[in-house]
Design a protein around this motif. Structure first.
Motif, PDB file in Angstrom:
ATOM      1  N   GLU A 132      10.255 -16.112  28.848  1.00 31.68           N
ATOM      2  CA  GLU A 132      11.695 -15.647  29.593  1.00 31.68           C
ATOM      3  C   GLU A 132      11.550 -14.097  29.823  1.00 31.68           C
ATOM      4  O   GLU A 132      12.355 -13.776  30.624  1.00 31.68           O
ATOM      5  N   HIS A 133      10.901 -13.344  29.010  1.00 36.08           N
ATOM      6  CA  HIS A 133      10.986 -11.898  29.363  1.00 36.08           C
ATOM      7  C   HIS A 133      10.367 -11.643  30.579  1.00 36.08           C
ATOM      8  O   HIS A 133      10.770 -10.845  31.433  1.00 36.08           O
ATOM      9  N   ASP A 180      10.095 -18.481  24.475  1.00 39.17           N
ATOM     10  CA  ASP A 180      11.083 -17.201  24.371  1.00 39.17           C
ATOM     11  C   ASP A 180      10.134 -16.130  25.020  1.00 39.17           C
ATOM     12  O   ASP A 180      11.022 -15.377  25.677  1.00 39.17           O
ATOM     13  N   HIS A 239      18.639 -17.078  26.696  1.00 34.93           N
ATOM     14  CA  HIS A 239      17.656 -16.143  25.708  1.00 34.93           C
ATOM     15  C   HIS A 239      18.157 -15.964  24.555  1.00 34.93           C
ATOM     16  O   HIS A 239      17.531 -16.283  23.362  1.00 34.93           O
ATOM     17  N   SER A 297      15.676 -15.494  19.231  1.00 32.97           N
ATOM     18  CA  SER A 297      14.977 -14.322  19.694  1.00 32.97           C
ATOM     19  C   SER A 297      16.021 -13.191  19.093  1.00 32.97           C
ATOM     20  O   SER A 297      17.147 -13.184  18.711  1.00 32.97           O
TER      21      SER A 297
END
Length: 263
Positions: free
Chosen positions: A234-235, A231, A257, A263
């Protein structure tokens, strides 16, 4: 609403304590000494020392705010369990504060949908369902995907580079397996991205939806270390796509996401 501290103590069965195995409250559930109650801060004055500061009073809303954040952390971390009822006096004793700021904080959580009022007993942690989580993810995507696509077209690469430390903070919390701090860092990252749109109402709505999506599910197992790490990654990938103005990747990443994790 609750009928008062004395009646709650008389009618509620003790809820399972949150803290260590012996039932002692954990460190994250204590309110700092300087924020308890409304006692004035005093210091001795001796000859030759500067004159002491005038007594000051710690406002109750400061205590309530700290209790609220501690309760949110306990919810995300699973210390307050879905379906369990917790009374304000019992929680206040664990926090080392009076019942009033705890009750006010819990009422705020009731507005946010994290708990529900149980008359004469206290507050029950809401039992969330996978369907509710999916609905929240859908609404978040409807709001945030168009905004991020617009930002991808207009925000210069240098501004996105400024958000790298926030993405790194989520990665660090994920690497530690620290769900509570990850949730906080995740919200900070999303707020920073959306703030570039310059719309305060958007920020308020998106943050509320984000926070609601982080409350625990019914009998949900702890989020795995691998899920948190993926997770967080992915940022960084999202920032790369925003810098490159790759709109198709931005859209797919944001949707995944929201729907691919808690998240």
């Amino acid at each position: 609403m609750e009928q008062g501290a004395a009646r709650e103590r008389a009618t509620e069965r003790p809820s399972p304590p949150f803290g260590d195995a012996a039932g002692r409250p954990g460190g994250s559930l204590r309110v700092p000494e300087q924020a308890r109650g409304t006692e004035a801060v005093r210091g001795e004055h001796t000859h030759g020392d500067p004159a002491p500061l005038a007594p000051r009073t710690v406002q109750r809303h400061s205590v309530r705010g700290q209790v609220l954040e501690a309760l949110r952390t306990a919810l995300v971390g699973g210390e307050l369990r879905p379906g369990e009822v917790y009374s304000a006096p019992a929680l206040a004793e664990r926090f080392g504060v009076s019942a009033t700021p705890v009750r006010e904080a819990m009422q705020r959580l009731a507005v946010e949908g994290a708990v529900e009022v149980v008359p004469n007993r206290g507050f029950r942690v809401t039992e969330r369902t996978p369907r509710e989580l999916a609905e929240l993810a859908e609404v978040r995507a409807l709001i945030e995907v168009p905004v991020m696509l617009r930002l991808a077209r207009t925000v210069p690469a240098a501004r996105w580079a400024e958000l790298r430390p926030l993405a790194e903070a989520t990665a660090a919390a994920a690497a530690r397996g620290d769900r509570a701090h990850y949730a906080e860092a995740d919200r900070a990252f999303h707020r920073a991205v959306l703030s570039l749109a310059g719309n305060e109402q958007l920020l308020a709505v998106a943050d509320d939806l984000h926070r609601r999506s982080q409350w625990p599910l019914i009998s949900a197992p702890a989020v795995s270390h691998g899920v948190l790490v993926a997770d967080a990654a992915e940022h960084t990938a999202l920032l790369d796509a925003l810098v490159a103005q790759d709109l198709s990747v931005v859209q797919s990443l944001v949707r995944e996401h929201f729907t691919g994790s808690e998240s």
